[in-house]
Design an enzyme around this catalytic site. Structure first.
Site, PDB file in Angstrom:
ATOM      1  N   THR A  43     -33.229 -47.956 -13.786  1.00 29.57           N
ATOM      2  CA  THR A  43     -32.640 -47.962 -12.443  1.00 29.57           C
ATOM      3  C   THR A  43     -33.578 -48.520 -11.383  1.00 29.57           C
ATOM      4  O   THR A  43     -33.142 -49.210 -10.461  1.00 29.57           O
ATOM      5  CB  THR A  43     -32.291 -46.499 -12.055  1.00 29.57           C
ATOM      6  OG1 THR A  43     -31.475 -45.958 -13.078  1.00 29.57           O
ATOM      7  CG2 THR A  43     -31.570 -46.426 -10.740  1.00 29.57           C
TER       8      THR A  43
ATOM      9  N   SER B  97     -33.386 -47.393 -20.492  1.00 33.03           N
ATOM     10  CA  SER B  97     -34.337 -46.733 -21.397  1.00 33.03           C
ATOM     11  C   SER B  97     -33.639 -45.970 -22.530  1.00 33.03           C
ATOM     12  O   SER B  97     -34.300 -45.540 -23.470  1.00 33.03           O
ATOM     13  CB  SER B  97     -35.290 -45.831 -20.630  1.00 33.03           C
ATOM     14  OG  SER B  97     -34.691 -44.619 -20.313  1.00 33.03           O
TER      15      SER B  97
ATOM     16  N   ASP C 117     -34.664 -41.810 -18.308  1.00 29.92           N
ATOM     17  CA  ASP C 117     -34.043 -41.060 -19.409  1.00 29.92           C
ATOM     18  C   ASP C 117     -34.994 -40.813 -20.581  1.00 29.92           C
ATOM     19  O   ASP C 117     -35.043 -39.716 -21.122  1.00 29.92           O
ATOM     20  CB  ASP C 117     -32.793 -41.791 -19.922  1.00 29.92           C
ATOM     21  CG  ASP C 117     -31.649 -41.744 -18.918  1.00 29.92           C
ATOM     22  OD1 ASP C 117     -31.762 -40.982 -17.937  1.00 29.92           O
ATOM     23  OD2 ASP C 117     -30.655 -42.470 -19.107  1.00 29.92           O
TER      24      ASP C 117
ATOM     25  N   CYS D  84     -37.502 -24.039 -25.587  1.00 30.43           N
ATOM     26  CA  CYS D  84     -37.787 -23.692 -24.186  1.00 30.43           C
ATOM     27  C   CYS D  84     -38.621 -24.813 -23.567  1.00 30.43           C
ATOM     28  O   CYS D  84     -39.434 -25.424 -24.249  1.00 30.43           O
ATOM     29  CB  CYS D  84     -38.609 -22.407 -24.103  1.00 30.43           C
ATOM     30  SG  CYS D  84     -37.782 -20.977 -24.781  1.00 30.43           S
TER      31      CYS D  84
HETATM   32  N1  ASP Z   1     -30.297 -44.820 -17.594  1.00 25.53           N
HETATM   33  C1  ASP Z   1     -31.459 -45.137 -16.802  1.00 25.53           C
HETATM   34  C2  ASP Z   1     -32.610 -45.394 -17.759  1.00 25.53           C
HETATM   35  O1  ASP Z   1     -33.172 -44.459 -18.252  1.00 25.53           O
HETATM   36  C3  ASP Z   1     -31.763 -44.063 -15.838  1.00 25.53           C
HETATM   37  C4  ASP Z   1     -33.007 -44.309 -15.030  1.00 25.53           C
HETATM   38  O2  ASP Z   1     -33.535 -45.374 -14.938  1.00 25.53           O
HETATM   39  O3  ASP Z   1     -33.459 -43.356 -14.413  1.00 25.53           O
HETATM   40  O4  ASP Z   1     -32.922 -46.528 -18.018  1.00 25.53           O
END
Ligand code: ASP
Length: 341
Positions: free
Chosen positions: A14, A59, A91, A279
């Site tokens: 993102t 990711s 992610d 946990c």
């Molecule tokens: N789906 C995106 C990724 O992990 C989410 C992010 O960038 O925070 O590439």
């Protein structure tokens, strides 16, 4: 003295997206034009060079082959830069960053992972602060040496030891937690480092990059109602080389004989089984309850207070190194780069 030189590597996620104001859609942003979009970067007291994955990825598409690509970029540029910042989707950031901490033996320069919950082109973005502070952290030097000499993950005002982190929130800007290890640094009005937590590297050992990772791993989460058949089906996979069990609380599982028997059979085949807790904080202590004593007796390895992400990277790394089955337990239960207490 010359300014620290930082290599900024964009893998995807993102953070590198920008809104097309005509269509409203998010699209990948051309990293060569980074300075044009974030002019604040010019104010930083360091020199920045950017490099991007040929095809930036979400990711969720990350895999060990890409970890090797990233490790090779760092290996190739290691001597020419004072620090590295990796932009990565949040992610699976903890998985990549944890794996990197094992793959880059003797790392003595900062390798800071960051990303964001909102794209860099969004008005309310968290990307700018995450990016700017990560670069600042990677550029901090003390007595001519980098302040951070390990793999870190910076998100929402905190720098964590990367192999202690887990993504815990898909909504809040505070997306990561490191419940078993305090932050390495916190960013407020000042950038404050927790010197006693930072890894200290003695001497100048040469960087050694480990690219051989064993991917024949089963990661099995225990849940009330898991069928004996499901487990035996999973364990019968002919290429399995290692098993990670995500257990309850301090490392407990049902003590019904079928489970103990299935695990004991796999251990007898010299396939290591590691116990980590579901946990997010706390540690595995086999033998504390009756429901974990049997695991200890059959030779299950304790992941202690490692995260699942760190345990996975460590298992791929140790198996890839060809550690002998008789030594595997001792190797796994010994901290390598701060991943367990
Ligand atoms: N789906 C995106 C990724 O992990 C989410 C992010 O960038 O925070 O590439």
């Amino acid at each position: 003295m010359s300014k620290p030189h930082i290599l900024l590597i964009y893998t995807g996620g993102t953070i590198g997206m920008i809104k097309d104001f005509k269509t409203g859609a998010l699209k990948n942003f051309n990293f060569d034009e980074l300075l044009k979009h974030i002019p604040e970067l010019r104010l930083l007291d360091c020199q920045i060079t950017t490099q991007s994955f040929k095809t930036p990825i979400d990711s969720s598409n990350m895999k060990p082959e890409y970890w090797v690509t990233l490790a090779e970029i760092i290996e190739k540029n290691y001597h020419d830069f004072d620090g590295f910042v990796v932009l990565h989707g949040s992610d699976t950031m903890s998985y990549t960053a944890s794996a990197m901490s094992f793959m880059l033996e003797n790392l003595s320069k900062p390798l800071i992972f960051t990303g964001s919950q909102l794209p860099i082109g969004d008005l309310r973005t968290d990307a700018k602060e995450n990016l700017i502070t990560s670069i600042q952290i990677a550029a901090v030097q003390e007595k001519g040496k980098p302040k951070v000499q390990e793999v870190g993950l910076y998100f929402e005002y905190k720098l964590y030891r990367a192999n202690r982190t887990t993504k815990i929130n898909a909504e809040h800007f505070e997306a990561f937690a490191s419940l078993n290890c305090p932050p390495l640094a916190e960013s407020g009005v000042h950038l404050v480092f927790n010197d006693h937590v930072l890894l200290k590297k003695k001497g100048q050992k040469k960087l050694k990059v480990h690219k051989n990772l064993e991917t024949g791993i089963l990661l099995i989460k225990m849940f009330p109602g898991l069928h004996k058949e499901t487990l035996s089906h999973l364990l019968s996979w002919k290429d399995v080389k290692g098993v990670i069990l995500e257990t309850f609380g301090s490392g407990n599982v049902t003590n019904e004989p079928w489970l103990t028997h299935a695990l004991s059979e796999i251990i007898k085949k010299n396939i290591p089984v590691v116990n980590v807790t579901q946990c997010s904080g706390g540690s595995v202590t086999m033998g504390l309850y009756e429901t974990s004593t049997q695991l200890k007796e059959i030779g299950v390895i304790s992941g202690k207070d490692s995260t699942t992400e760190a345990a996975l990277g460590k298992m791929m790394f140790l198996l890839g190194k060809g550690i002998k089955p008789s030594l595997f337990k001792a190797h796994f239960e010994t901290p390598i780069c701060g991943e367990m207490t």
